[in-house]
Scaffold this active site. Sequence first.
Site, PDB file in Angstrom:
ATOM      1  N   ASP A  93       0.860  -1.169   0.000  1.00  0.00           N
ATOM      2  CA  ASP A  93       0.000   0.000   0.000  1.00  0.00           C
ATOM      3  C   ASP A  93       0.906   1.231   0.000  1.00  0.00           C
ATOM      4  OD1 ASP A  93      -0.884  -0.018   3.567  1.00  0.00           O
ATOM      5  OD2 ASP A  93       0.936   0.534   2.516  1.00  0.00           O
ATOM      6  N   SER A  94       0.303   2.415  -0.072  1.00  0.00           N
ATOM      7  CA  SER A  94       1.110   3.615  -0.352  1.00  0.00           C
ATOM      8  C   SER A  94       1.518   4.349   0.917  1.00  0.00           C
ATOM      9  CB  SER A  94       0.288   4.578  -1.203  1.00  0.00           C
ATOM     10  OG  SER A  94      -0.874   4.960  -0.465  1.00  0.00           O
ATOM     11  N   GLY A  95       0.973   3.966   2.049  1.00  0.00           N
ATOM     12  CA  GLY A  95       1.356   4.599   3.306  1.00  0.00           C
ATOM     13  C   GLY A  95       0.388   5.653   3.801  1.00  0.00           C
ATOM     14  N   PHE A  97      -2.893   5.774   4.230  1.00  0.00           N
ATOM     15  CA  PHE A  97      -3.919   5.342   5.185  1.00  0.00           C
ATOM     16  C   PHE A  97      -3.302   5.107   6.551  1.00  0.00           C
ATOM     17  CE2 PHE A  97      -8.065   3.676   6.164  1.00  0.00           C
ATOM     18  CZ  PHE A  97      -7.847   2.703   7.134  1.00  0.00           C
ATOM     19  N   ASP A 147      -2.780   8.274  -1.646  1.00  0.00           N
ATOM     20  CA  ASP A 147      -4.111   8.892  -1.635  1.00  0.00           C
ATOM     21  C   ASP A 147      -4.444   9.344  -0.220  1.00  0.00           C
ATOM     22  OD1 ASP A 147      -6.436   6.157  -1.097  1.00  0.00           O
ATOM     23  OD2 ASP A 147      -4.371   6.411  -0.406  1.00  0.00           O
ATOM     24  N   ASP A 267      -7.895  -7.390   1.041  1.00  0.00           N
ATOM     25  CA  ASP A 267      -6.879  -7.632   2.077  1.00  0.00           C
ATOM     26  C   ASP A 267      -7.488  -7.290   3.420  1.00  0.00           C
ATOM     27  OD1 ASP A 267      -6.417  -4.510   1.702  1.00  0.00           O
ATOM     28  OD2 ASP A 267      -5.487  -5.118   3.604  1.00  0.00           O
ATOM     29  N   CYS A 305     -12.137 -28.931   8.151  1.00  0.00           N
ATOM     30  CA  CYS A 305     -10.946 -28.155   7.767  1.00  0.00           C
ATOM     31  C   CYS A 305      -9.717 -29.052   7.723  1.00  0.00           C
ATOM     32  CB  CYS A 305     -10.736 -27.029   8.783  1.00  0.00           C
ATOM     33  SG  CYS A 305      -9.303 -25.986   8.398  1.00  0.00           S
ATOM     34  N   CYS A 307      -6.546 -27.932   7.750  1.00  0.00           N
ATOM     35  CA  CYS A 307      -5.343 -27.198   8.173  1.00  0.00           C
ATOM     36  C   CYS A 307      -4.641 -27.960   9.295  1.00  0.00           C
ATOM     37  CB  CYS A 307      -5.734 -25.797   8.619  1.00  0.00           C
ATOM     38  SG  CYS A 307      -6.152 -25.643  10.355  1.00  0.00           S
ATOM     39  N   CYS A 310      -6.496 -28.120  12.683  1.00  0.00           N
ATOM     40  CA  CYS A 310      -7.685 -28.972  12.746  1.00  0.00           C
ATOM     41  C   CYS A 310      -7.345 -30.444  12.533  1.00  0.00           C
ATOM     42  CB  CYS A 310      -8.697 -28.518  11.697  1.00  0.00           C
ATOM     43  SG  CYS A 310      -9.333 -26.872  12.039  1.00  0.00           S
ATOM     44  N   HIS A 336      -4.962 -21.549  10.869  1.00  0.00           N
ATOM     45  CA  HIS A 336      -6.332 -22.007  10.571  1.00  0.00           C
ATOM     46  C   HIS A 336      -7.127 -20.901   9.882  1.00  0.00           C
ATOM     47  CE1 HIS A 336     -10.435 -23.405  10.860  1.00  0.00           C
ATOM     48  NE2 HIS A 336     -10.717 -22.198  11.352  1.00  0.00           N
TER      49      HIS A 336
HETATM   50  C1  LIG Z   1      -9.331  -1.607   7.265  1.00  0.00           C
HETATM   51  N1  LIG Z   1     -10.084  -0.744   6.388  1.00  0.00           N
HETATM   52  C2  LIG Z   1      -9.458  -0.058   5.414  1.00  0.00           C
HETATM   53  N2  LIG Z   1      -8.144  -0.174   5.125  1.00  0.00           N
HETATM   54  C3  LIG Z   1      -7.905   0.712   4.113  1.00  0.00           C
HETATM   55  C4  LIG Z   1      -6.738   1.063   3.445  1.00  0.00           C
HETATM   56  C5  LIG Z   1      -6.783   2.065   2.472  1.00  0.00           C
HETATM   57  N3  LIG Z   1      -5.615   2.431   1.839  1.00  0.00           N
HETATM   58  C6  LIG Z   1      -5.646   3.411   0.937  1.00  0.00           C
HETATM   59  N4  LIG Z   1      -6.800   4.064   0.597  1.00  0.00           N
HETATM   60  C7  LIG Z   1      -7.984   3.744   1.158  1.00  0.00           C
HETATM   61  O1  LIG Z   1      -9.006   4.364   0.838  1.00  0.00           O
HETATM   62  C8  LIG Z   1      -8.015   2.692   2.150  1.00  0.00           C
HETATM   63  C9  LIG Z   1      -9.205   2.333   2.804  1.00  0.00           C
HETATM   64  C10 LIG Z   1      -9.141   1.341   3.782  1.00  0.00           C
HETATM   65  N5  LIG Z   1     -10.090   0.830   4.610  1.00  0.00           N
HETATM   66 ZN   LIG Z   2      -8.471 -25.472  10.412  1.00  0.00          ZN
END
Ligand SMILES: CNc1nc2cc3nc[nH]c(=O)c3cc2[nH]1
Ligand SMILES: [Zn+2]
Length: 373
Positions: A93-95, A97, A147, A267, A305, A307, A310, A336
Amino acid sequence: MGRTFDFTLTATDGRARTGVIDTPRGAIRTPAFMPVGTAATVKAMLPESVAATGADILLGNTYHLMLRPTAERIARLGGLHGFMNWDRPILTDSGGFQVMSLAELRKLTEEGVTFRSHIDGSRHMLTPERSMEIQRLLGSDIVMCFDECPALPADRDRIADSMELSMRWAARSKAAFGDRPGHALFGIQQGGLEEDLRKASAEALVDIGFDGYAVGGLAVGEGQEAMFACLDYAPEQLPQDKPRYLMGVGKPDDIVGAVKRGIDMMDCVLPSRSGRTGQAWTRRGQVNIKNARHADDPRPLDEACACPACRSYSRAYLHHVFRAGEMISGMLLTWHNLHYYQDLMGRMRDAISSGEFNAFEREFHAEREAGDI
Ligand SMILES: CNc1nc2cc3nc[nH]c(=O)c3cc2[nH]1
Ligand SMILES: [Zn+2]
């Protein structure tokens, strides 16, 4: 290593889709769930164990890695894949958030965000250009635009201003990313819960042009009903032939609802974080293994399951090692939960391929009502 990044849709069922993203480091089967490897590790898991759960790709966090051990150090050591011993695709991710949710003394301007590290108070700045540089140093296969994700609820003007800033930052991210064959840059749609603002954001991103598109700005406290209402239109505002990535989602029923509405990638820290606290996710719902009722239960967590937890351990054992605070507790339940999430993704891919997603969804909810877990 090949030089392409291609997304191929292999089947659709209603708005649900299944396909494959081919990358130089391997294929990603969609819909895909990405385990979160925040500080260059999926907590409590060896990389080979993460791969054994069926994960094709994992997520790394720019914010954490830029602070410790720094992107420059990881680059000197050959990049994030070698550093953490994961040779499959990585999305970072870009950092932005994490800065807004973790850092201290943040100051946001048109240029970017200045902040102090939550680890040692040192001063840092993230801009679209610096975020692209960090993600390049890490060597990630899928790079996210820098963003701003506004906290909800927020008034419409705030959402609009924030979305427009993010679109200017998306253009700067694209310019700084440059031309990197075999690497992908994903744009992030913003616009809160406003359909017209989301449309404007999607159009701005398509004009700039990206290899994939994320639905951002959700899973920030709006609740499942509002999130699904937004997903009833937002994914289809994005290009049909590119991957659609819903950030930060979610619980198993969030994931099923998102796939139903056209999402290809997700994710979430939930399976790993909740595994460390004794929360197990099973086909029949959640099990808190620390609950006293499990103390003498010889049954596995989930008979269905396959795993390691389990296959080889009883609820009584898992209950004991959690009560005793043993390290194996978090390892087994994390394994698990990640296995369950990947099994869920695989069952959805198969259901979409055979045109039976609706039947899958009915069965998914019916099993959870069955109770007796
Ligand atoms: C756990 N919820 C959640 N994690 C996020 C990470 C994000 N990264 C960049 N931009 C997002 O809008 C964004 C929204 C998010 N919601
Ligand atoms: Zn399991």
